[in-house]
Write an enzyme that holds these catalytic residues in place. Structure first.
Site, PDB file in Angstrom:
ATOM      1  CG  ASP A   8      -1.964  -1.073   1.221  1.00 39.67           C
ATOM      2  OD1 ASP A   8      -1.703  -2.152   0.354  1.00 39.67           O
ATOM      3  OD2 ASP A   8      -2.832  -1.230   2.152  1.00 39.67           O
ATOM      4  CG  ASP A  48      -6.543  -0.100   1.097  1.00 39.87           C
ATOM      5  OD1 ASP A  48      -7.261  -1.110   1.099  1.00 39.87           O
ATOM      6  OD2 ASP A  48      -6.831   0.934   1.976  1.00 39.87           O
ATOM      7  CG  HIS A  50     -11.116   0.931   0.058  1.00 43.42           C
ATOM      8  ND1 HIS A  50     -11.461  -0.565   0.570  1.00 43.42           N
ATOM      9  CD2 HIS A  50     -10.436   1.453   1.032  1.00 43.42           C
ATOM     10  CE1 HIS A  50     -10.507  -0.609   1.493  1.00 43.42           C
ATOM     11  NE2 HIS A  50      -9.961   0.417   1.830  1.00 43.42           N
ATOM     12  CG  HIS A  83      -8.559   4.904   3.045  1.00 44.30           C
ATOM     13  ND1 HIS A  83      -9.655   4.813   3.943  1.00 44.30           N
ATOM     14  CD2 HIS A  83      -8.021   3.887   2.806  1.00 44.30           C
ATOM     15  CE1 HIS A  83      -9.526   3.342   4.433  1.00 44.30           C
ATOM     16  NE2 HIS A  83      -8.782   2.877   3.536  1.00 44.30           N
ATOM     17  CE  LYS A 108      -3.966  -4.164   1.168  1.00 40.15           C
ATOM     18  NZ  LYS A 108      -4.634  -3.146   2.082  1.00 40.15           N
ATOM     19  CB  CYS A 153      -2.189  -3.064   5.023  1.00 42.06           C
ATOM     20  SG  CYS A 153      -3.776  -2.207   5.285  1.00 42.06           S
TER      21      CYS A 153
END
Ligand SMILES: [Zn+2]
Length: 208
Positions: A8, A48, A50, A83, A108, A153
């Site tokens: 990340d 990351d 989302h 985020h 992810k 993470c």
């Protein structure tokens, strides 16, 4: 086969991002040296990633404020500021990170109903990301892990690597990682060490 997992290293987790890890950007030149001179056969990076309505965001829980505890997928969950929303600059890798040398990117956190601190599986351990399968297919025998953030993470990725890649030697590169909370960093390192993960510095790797 030696592999490096960069966790990340994204704008969102660096100063100026939506969920900045203090001094997160300082690891970018260290990560680049490891990529270029660390002697790795395989370089992988997690991202990351989302949807805008992700359940880990405080904004999705009426009345909740960022960094409060809430619940998601039946588990206690830190509620984060929005985020690393897909297709935004916040989700992009740090612009100075040497992405050309990265062989595989593991996204992810795309399921809004569960968070995924680990690059290997969701926090409820129900769904795998595919990274363990990729590393197995590459016949990786050693995996070094670093990135952002140590106390979330990075820790969960290193511990899952240990569980899911039983014959692989796992190490955590301390100076190529930064954490959110100093107490959390300390206990994350203790937890990793207690499970047999080697704690190393980039210097040790570069001098090897
Ligand atoms: Zn996230």
């Amino acid at each position: 086969m030696k592999a490096l997992l960069l966790v990340d290293i994204q704008n969102g987790f660096c100063p100026g991002g939506n969920l900045p890890v203090p001094h997160g950007d300082e690891i970018v030149p260290i990560a680049n040296r490891l990529i270029e001179e660390g002697g790795y056969d395989v370089i992988v990076a997690s991202q990351d990633w989302h949807p805008a309505n992700h359940g880990s965001f405080a904004s999705q829980h009426p009345g909740a404020k960022p960094f409060e505890m809430g619940e998601l997928s039946g588990q206690p969950q830190v509620l984060w500021p929005d985020h690393c929303v897909q297709e935004t600059a916040d989700a992009e890798f740090h612009p100075d990170l040497n992405l050309d040398a990265v062989d595989y990117i593991q996204q992810k956190g795309d399921n809004p109903a569960v968070d995924s601190y680990s690059a290997f599986r969701d926090n409820d351990q129900a769904a795998l990301t595919g990274l363990a399968g990729y590393l197995r297919a590459q016949q990786v025998t050693e995996l070094d892990v670093c990135g952002l953030a140590t106390d979330y993470c990075v820790k969960f990725s290193a511990l899952d690597a240990l569980d899911m890649l039983p014959n692989v030697k796992i190490r955590f590169i301390e100076d190529a990682s930064r954490g959110i909370d100093p107490g959390g960093v300390k206990s994350a390192i203790e937890a990793m060490r207690a499970r047999g993960i080697g704690i190393v510095s980039s210097q040790e790797i570069l001098e090897d």
